[in-house]
Design a protein around this motif. Sequence first.
Motif, PDB file in Angstrom:
ATOM      1  N   ARG A  63       0.828  -1.207   0.000  1.00  0.00           N
ATOM      2  CA  ARG A  63       0.000   0.000   0.000  1.00  0.00           C
ATOM      3  C   ARG A  63       0.863   1.257   0.000  1.00  0.00           C
ATOM      4  O   ARG A  63       0.593   2.212  -0.725  1.00  0.00           O
ATOM      5  CB  ARG A  63      -0.906  -0.013   1.223  1.00  0.00           C
ATOM      6  CG  ARG A  63      -1.813   1.172   1.278  1.00  0.00           C
ATOM      7  CD  ARG A  63      -2.750   1.077   2.446  1.00  0.00           C
ATOM      8  NE  ARG A  63      -3.643   2.228   2.416  1.00  0.00           N
ATOM      9  CZ  ARG A  63      -4.160   2.762   3.487  1.00  0.00           C
ATOM     10  NH1 ARG A  63      -3.916   2.239   4.672  1.00  0.00           N
ATOM     11  NH2 ARG A  63      -4.940   3.807   3.396  1.00  0.00           N
ATOM     12  N   PRO A  68      -3.433   1.188  -2.522  1.00  0.00           N
ATOM     13  CA  PRO A  68      -4.270   0.249  -1.779  1.00  0.00           C
ATOM     14  C   PRO A  68      -4.498  -1.093  -2.473  1.00  0.00           C
ATOM     15  O   PRO A  68      -4.466  -2.144  -1.842  1.00  0.00           O
ATOM     16  CB  PRO A  68      -5.597   0.980  -1.599  1.00  0.00           C
ATOM     17  CG  PRO A  68      -5.322   2.407  -1.884  1.00  0.00           C
ATOM     18  CD  PRO A  68      -4.111   2.456  -2.741  1.00  0.00           C
ATOM     19  N   ARG A  69      -4.745  -1.069  -3.789  1.00  0.00           N
ATOM     20  CA  ARG A  69      -4.955  -2.342  -4.491  1.00  0.00           C
ATOM     21  C   ARG A  69      -3.711  -3.205  -4.483  1.00  0.00           C
ATOM     22  O   ARG A  69      -3.789  -4.407  -4.301  1.00  0.00           O
ATOM     23  CB  ARG A  69      -5.407  -2.088  -5.922  1.00  0.00           C
ATOM     24  CG  ARG A  69      -6.892  -1.893  -6.020  1.00  0.00           C
ATOM     25  CD  ARG A  69      -7.356  -2.101  -7.428  1.00  0.00           C
ATOM     26  NE  ARG A  69      -7.610  -0.786  -7.997  1.00  0.00           N
ATOM     27  CZ  ARG A  69      -7.813  -0.552  -9.267  1.00  0.00           C
ATOM     28  NH1 ARG A  69      -7.793  -1.528 -10.127  1.00  0.00           N
ATOM     29  NH2 ARG A  69      -8.052   0.663  -9.693  1.00  0.00           N
ATOM     30  N   ALA A  70      -2.572  -2.576  -4.681  1.00  0.00           N
ATOM     31  CA  ALA A  70      -1.312  -3.328  -4.649  1.00  0.00           C
ATOM     32  C   ALA A  70      -1.073  -3.916  -3.267  1.00  0.00           C
ATOM     33  O   ALA A  70      -0.597  -5.047  -3.140  1.00  0.00           O
ATOM     34  CB  ALA A  70      -0.150  -2.424  -5.059  1.00  0.00           C
ATOM     35  N   LEU A  72      -3.368  -4.802  -1.033  1.00  0.00           N
ATOM     36  CA  LEU A  72      -4.282  -5.926  -0.857  1.00  0.00           C
ATOM     37  C   LEU A  72      -3.797  -7.144  -1.637  1.00  0.00           C
ATOM     38  O   LEU A  72      -3.785  -8.265  -1.107  1.00  0.00           O
ATOM     39  CB  LEU A  72      -5.690  -5.532  -1.303  1.00  0.00           C
ATOM     40  CG  LEU A  72      -6.760  -6.608  -1.178  1.00  0.00           C
ATOM     41  CD1 LEU A  72      -6.943  -7.024   0.284  1.00  0.00           C
ATOM     42  CD2 LEU A  72      -8.076  -6.102  -1.754  1.00  0.00           C
ATOM     43  N   LEU A  73      -3.370  -6.929  -2.866  1.00  0.00           N
ATOM     44  CA  LEU A  73      -2.874  -8.027  -3.690  1.00  0.00           C
ATOM     45  C   LEU A  73      -1.594  -8.623  -3.100  1.00  0.00           C
ATOM     46  O   LEU A  73      -1.444  -9.845  -3.032  1.00  0.00           O
ATOM     47  CB  LEU A  73      -2.638  -7.555  -5.124  1.00  0.00           C
ATOM     48  CG  LEU A  73      -2.200  -8.624  -6.124  1.00  0.00           C
ATOM     49  CD1 LEU A  73      -3.267  -9.708  -6.257  1.00  0.00           C
ATOM     50  CD2 LEU A  73      -1.908  -7.996  -7.472  1.00  0.00           C
TER      51      LEU A  73
END
Length: 131
Positions: A63, A68-70, A72-73
């Motif tokens: 993050r 944020p997406r990175a 979470l991934l």
Amino acid sequence: MARRSLPDLWSTLAGVDAVHGLYYLFMYALFEVSGGLDPLLVLRLPSVLATVAATGTVALLGRRLAGPRAGLLAGTVFAVLPQVQRYGQEGRSYALVCALVVWATYLLVRAVESRGGARAWAAYGAVLLAA
């Protein structure tokens, strides 16, 4: 190893397996204070908790570095990696070392981004030394 007496543990560390000495001493203390709890629970719980903490920190790193997406991934992929799952189940030091290295990486990123105050670099060095 964690069930040996301290003198026996010290003599073992003097000739064999010294790299795991801090872990063995930690587990010795944990077994001493755990009383009558299930030994398998006492043996494996630190690895499970360290894996959970490492997963969360990998997500925070993702993050912080890429959004944020990175994050979470990154946390999700890290959690499902076979080696990470294996370390999380073993009663060995690998999950704790992994968590310490991830934490040290997070502290390094913070120290570099903040242009490194002495406190930030000291925290990074201390965690890396523990790892």
